[in-house]
Design a protein around this motif. Structure first.
Motif, mmCIF file in Angstrom:
data_model
loop_
_atom_site.group_PDB
_atom_site.id
_atom_site.type_symbol
_atom_site.label_atom_id
_atom_site.label_comp_id
_atom_site.label_asym_id
_atom_site.label_seq_id
_atom_site.Cartn_x
_atom_site.Cartn_y
_atom_site.Cartn_z
ATOM 1 N N GLU A 1 11.533 8.971 3.826
ATOM 2 C CA GLU A 1 11.563 7.654 3.182
ATOM 3 C C GLU A 1 10.793 6.619 4.000
ATOM 4 O OE1 GLU A 1 13.238 4.710 0.327
ATOM 5 O OE2 GLU A 1 13.302 6.894 0.293
ATOM 6 N N VAL A 2 10.991 6.609 5.305
ATOM 7 C CA VAL A 2 10.328 5.620 6.163
ATOM 8 C C VAL A 2 8.814 5.773 6.084
ATOM 9 C CG1 VAL A 2 10.043 4.835 8.537
ATOM 10 C CG2 VAL A 2 12.309 5.489 7.710
ATOM 11 N N ARG A 3 8.339 7.002 6.180
ATOM 12 C CA ARG A 3 6.893 7.235 6.136
ATOM 13 C C ARG A 3 6.320 6.899 4.767
ATOM 14 N NH1 ARG A 3 3.924 11.233 4.290
ATOM 15 N NH2 ARG A 3 5.721 12.609 3.941
ATOM 16 N N LEU A 4 7.049 7.264 3.707
ATOM 17 C CA LEU A 4 6.544 7.035 2.356
ATOM 18 C C LEU A 4 6.539 5.551 1.992
ATOM 19 C CD1 LEU A 4 8.291 10.075 0.616
ATOM 20 C CD2 LEU A 4 5.830 9.765 0.941
ATOM 21 N N VAL A 5 7.475 4.790 2.519
ATOM 22 C CA VAL A 5 7.472 3.342 2.281
ATOM 23 C C VAL A 5 6.197 2.725 2.837
ATOM 24 C CG1 VAL A 5 8.546 1.165 2.962
ATOM 25 C CG2 VAL A 5 9.967 3.035 2.094
ATOM 26 N N ALA A 6 5.822 3.120 4.038
ATOM 27 C CA ALA A 6 4.595 2.591 4.652
ATOM 28 C C ALA A 6 3.364 3.012 3.860
ATOM 29 C CB ALA A 6 4.498 3.071 6.100
ATOM 30 N N ALA A 7 3.323 4.270 3.435
ATOM 31 C CA ALA A 7 2.178 4.748 2.661
ATOM 32 C C ALA A 7 2.096 4.049 1.301
ATOM 33 C CB ALA A 7 2.272 6.266 2.474
ATOM 34 N N ALA A 8 3.252 3.785 0.701
ATOM 35 C CA ALA A 8 3.263 3.107 -0.601
ATOM 36 C C ALA A 8 2.715 1.690 -0.484
ATOM 37 C CB ALA A 8 4.681 3.084 -1.163
ATOM 38 N N ALA A 9 2.987 1.033 0.629
ATOM 39 C CA ALA A 9 2.466 -0.322 0.820
ATOM 40 C C ALA A 9 0.935 -0.325 0.801
ATOM 41 C CB ALA A 9 2.992 -0.897 2.136
ATOM 42 N N THR A 10 0.329 0.701 1.371
ATOM 43 C CA THR A 10 -1.125 0.816 1.351
ATOM 44 C C THR A 10 -1.645 0.995 -0.071
ATOM 45 O OG1 THR A 10 -1.122 1.792 3.569
ATOM 46 C CG2 THR A 10 -3.083 2.148 2.211
ATOM 47 N N VAL A 11 -0.968 1.850 -0.854
ATOM 48 C CA VAL A 11 -1.375 2.069 -2.245
ATOM 49 C C VAL A 11 -1.234 0.780 -3.046
ATOM 50 C CG1 VAL A 11 -0.895 3.370 -4.349
ATOM 51 C CG2 VAL A 11 -0.747 4.508 -2.130
ATOM 52 N N GLN A 12 -0.178 0.028 -2.802
ATOM 53 C CA GLN A 12 0.010 -1.233 -3.521
ATOM 54 C C GLN A 12 -1.119 -2.211 -3.218
ATOM 55 O OE1 GLN A 12 4.042 -1.746 -1.996
ATOM 56 N NE2 GLN A 12 4.855 -1.745 -4.080
ATOM 57 N N GLN A 13 -1.556 -2.261 -1.979
ATOM 58 C CA GLN A 13 -2.677 -3.133 -1.617
ATOM 59 C C GLN A 13 -3.965 -2.691 -2.306
ATOM 60 O OE1 GLN A 13 -2.781 -2.924 2.642
ATOM 61 N NE2 GLN A 13 -0.996 -4.252 2.933
ATOM 62 N N GLN A 14 -4.159 -1.388 -2.413
ATOM 63 C CA GLN A 14 -5.387 -0.868 -3.013
ATOM 64 C C GLN A 14 -5.464 -1.140 -4.504
ATOM 65 O OE1 GLN A 14 -5.011 3.214 -1.831
ATOM 66 N NE2 GLN A 14 -6.067 2.913 0.145
ATOM 67 N N THR A 15 -4.340 -1.203 -5.174
ATOM 68 C CA THR A 15 -4.319 -1.384 -6.638
ATOM 69 C C THR A 15 -4.033 -2.818 -7.057
ATOM 70 O OG1 THR A 15 -1.981 -0.747 -6.717
ATOM 71 C CG2 THR A 15 -3.607 1.004 -7.029
ATOM 72 N N ALA A 16 -3.746 -3.694 -6.104
ATOM 73 C CA ALA A 16 -3.293 -5.043 -6.441
ATOM 74 C C ALA A 16 -4.327 -5.832 -7.234
ATOM 75 C CB ALA A 16 -2.921 -5.789 -5.158
ATOM 76 N N GLY A 17 -5.610 -5.628 -6.961
ATOM 77 C CA GLY A 17 -6.628 -6.417 -7.634
ATOM 78 C C GLY A 17 -7.109 -5.851 -8.953
ATOM 79 N N GLN A 18 -6.608 -4.708 -9.360
ATOM 80 C CA GLN A 18 -7.083 -4.068 -10.583
ATOM 81 C C GLN A 18 -6.405 -4.680 -11.805
ATOM 82 O OE1 GLN A 18 -5.971 -0.033 -9.712
ATOM 83 N NE2 GLN A 18 -7.870 0.415 -8.603
ATOM 84 N N ASP A 19 -7.164 -4.858 -12.878
ATOM 85 C CA ASP A 19 -6.503 -5.375 -14.082
ATOM 86 C C ASP A 19 -5.727 -4.250 -14.764
ATOM 87 O OD1 ASP A 19 -8.180 -3.880 -15.830
ATOM 88 O OD2 ASP A 19 -9.657 -5.484 -15.885
ATOM 89 N N ARG A 20 -4.928 -4.638 -15.729
ATOM 90 C CA ARG A 20 -4.007 -3.678 -16.350
ATOM 91 C C ARG A 20 -4.739 -2.530 -17.032
ATOM 92 N NH1 ARG A 20 0.704 -6.266 -19.576
ATOM 93 N NH2 ARG A 20 1.737 -6.090 -17.550
ATOM 94 N N GLY A 21 -5.857 -2.803 -17.670
ATOM 95 C CA GLY A 21 -6.589 -1.742 -18.336
ATOM 96 C C GLY A 21 -7.074 -0.675 -17.372
ATOM 97 N N VAL A 22 -7.528 -1.094 -16.198
ATOM 98 C CA VAL A 22 -7.984 -0.147 -15.188
ATOM 99 C C VAL A 22 -6.815 0.690 -14.686
ATOM 100 C CG1 VAL A 22 -8.934 0.055 -12.860
ATOM 101 C CG2 VAL A 22 -9.957 -1.548 -14.493
ATOM 102 N N ARG A 23 -5.678 0.033 -14.440
ATOM 103 C CA ARG A 23 -4.510 0.769 -13.950
ATOM 104 C C ARG A 23 -3.964 1.719 -15.018
ATOM 105 N NH1 ARG A 23 -0.685 -2.952 -13.225
ATOM 106 N NH2 ARG A 23 -1.972 -4.779 -13.675
ATOM 107 N N ALA A 24 -4.024 1.301 -16.274
ATOM 108 C CA ALA A 24 -3.565 2.179 -17.357
ATOM 109 C C ALA A 24 -4.441 3.425 -17.450
ATOM 110 C CB ALA A 24 -3.569 1.425 -18.683
ATOM 111 N N ALA A 25 -5.756 3.227 -17.343
ATOM 112 C CA ALA A 25 -6.669 4.376 -17.378
ATOM 113 C C ALA A 25 -6.447 5.288 -16.182
ATOM 114 C CB ALA A 25 -8.110 3.884 -17.432
#
Length: 336
Positions: free
Chosen positions: A173-197
């Motif tokens: 859990e500890v390791r995955l929480v840190a890794a998830a934060a990185t993924v959230q940063q990478q996808t934060a600027g994408q609009d909904r259509g891009v994330r849906a695709a």
């Protein structure tokens, strides 16, 4: 956007005639080997429509359970019910079964009491059932082998299903929480259509592969599913023909998703379990969702599906509307 119905292969038919047959098949209908339980198998014209399992209530609450079963019988035009009560205390289990017989809104084909590895039929009138009961071992019955060959499975207990939806252990859990934060940063600027695709493409890639999603993609799917409109893209992709493949994807995702992101994957695993006919797994997802967030709408929907005993075929009537709604929100052209 309308889905082209796939041709479903003919289902494997398991023929049951005697109480021992039902006892062998029930674990594969509910998904695990029950104990301290009431199981009702509802059928119409000789075919099982749905199977309900509830925790064994005290005898004084049997009438309330009978009323629930009667509602199911009326709603689904049930013409025959098999009742099986599993219990450790013979007197209490028998009392519950006796109070259910004749009160579930449809004729009783079999009423079977199971205690201590033996069974008794309360509907036997031929004198074939010995007073001491009949010993049984469901795993050794030929129908159990047929069920496994047909692709059905049964966990040793409901606890095993609950573990499947429990998420990663504390160390991961500890390791995955840190890794998830990185993924959230990478996808934060994408609009909904891009994330849906991206959701559709990632799910589709693993549907076409025998490999389960790796940790990076599990976290990507979990992050994307935090947006309800993007989450529903994955839901709209499920058909009854390929539900087992989606189940594999979301089972792995739930197992590798930290708690803060678990709601979307759990909801998707739950609805996919319903579409695949795995009601026990569906209910386990609903229970964990309630623990995490009692107000989460998909968790409440899973409870509603269970309470109304909606069969998986109901998804066929809902799926096209779901796809149209998803396309309008997410801007997708095609999901299948």
């Amino acid at each position: 956007m309308r889905r082209t119905p796939a041709r479903r292969p003919p289902p494997t038919r398991l023929r049951v005639r005697r109480p021992a047959d039902f006892l062998a098949v029930i674990p594969y209908l509910v998904g695990f080997h029950p104990d301290e339980s009431v199981v009702a198998v509802f059928s119409h014209r000789g075919r099982v429509l749905l199977t309900a399992r509830v925790d064994l209530p005290p005898p004084q609450q049997a009438a309330e359970l009978a009323d629930s079963f009667a509602v199911i019988s009326a709603r689904h035009q049930v013409d025959e019910v098999v009742l099986v009560v599993y219990g450790a205390v013979a007197a209490d289990a028998r009392a519950v079964l006796e109070r259910l017989v004749g009160s579930v809104g449809a004729p009783i084909r079999e009423a079977v009491l199971v205690v201590g590895g033996r069974w008794w039929s309360l509907t036997c009138r031929s004198g074939c059932c010995p007073p001491e009961g009949t010993p049984y071992e469901p795993a050794s019955h030929p129908l159990a082998a047929e069920a496994v060959y047909a692709g059905l499975s049964a966990q040793p207990s409901r606890v095993e299903l609950q573990r499947q939806v429990g998420g990663p252990d504390e160390v991961d859990e500890v390791r995955l929480v840190a890794a998830a934060a990185t993924v959230q940063q990478q996808t934060a600027g994408q609009d909904r259509g891009v994330r849906a695709a991206l959701m559709a493409a990632t799910v589709r890639r693993y549907l076409e592969s025998d490999e389960p999603p790796d940790d990076d993609d599990c976290l990507l799917l979990a992050v994307l599913a935090a947006d309800i409109a993007v989450r529903d893209v994955a839901w709209a992709m499920v058909t009854r023909e390929d539900a087992d493949d989606h189940l594999r994807v979301w089972s792995r995702t739930v197992a590798r998703t930290p708690q803060d992101l678990a709601r979307g994957p759990l909801g998707l695993l739950g609805v996919t379990a319903w579409i695949a006919g795995q009601g026990a797994l569906q209910n386990c997802c609903a229970e964990r969702l309630h623990e995490l967030d009692p107000g989460y709408t998909l968790g409440r929907l899973l409870n509603d599906i269970s309470e109304r005993a909606l069969p998986p075929r109901s998804w066929d009537d809902m799926a096209d509307d779901m796809q149209e709604e998803v396309s309008a929100v997410a801007g997708l052209q095609r999901l299948h």
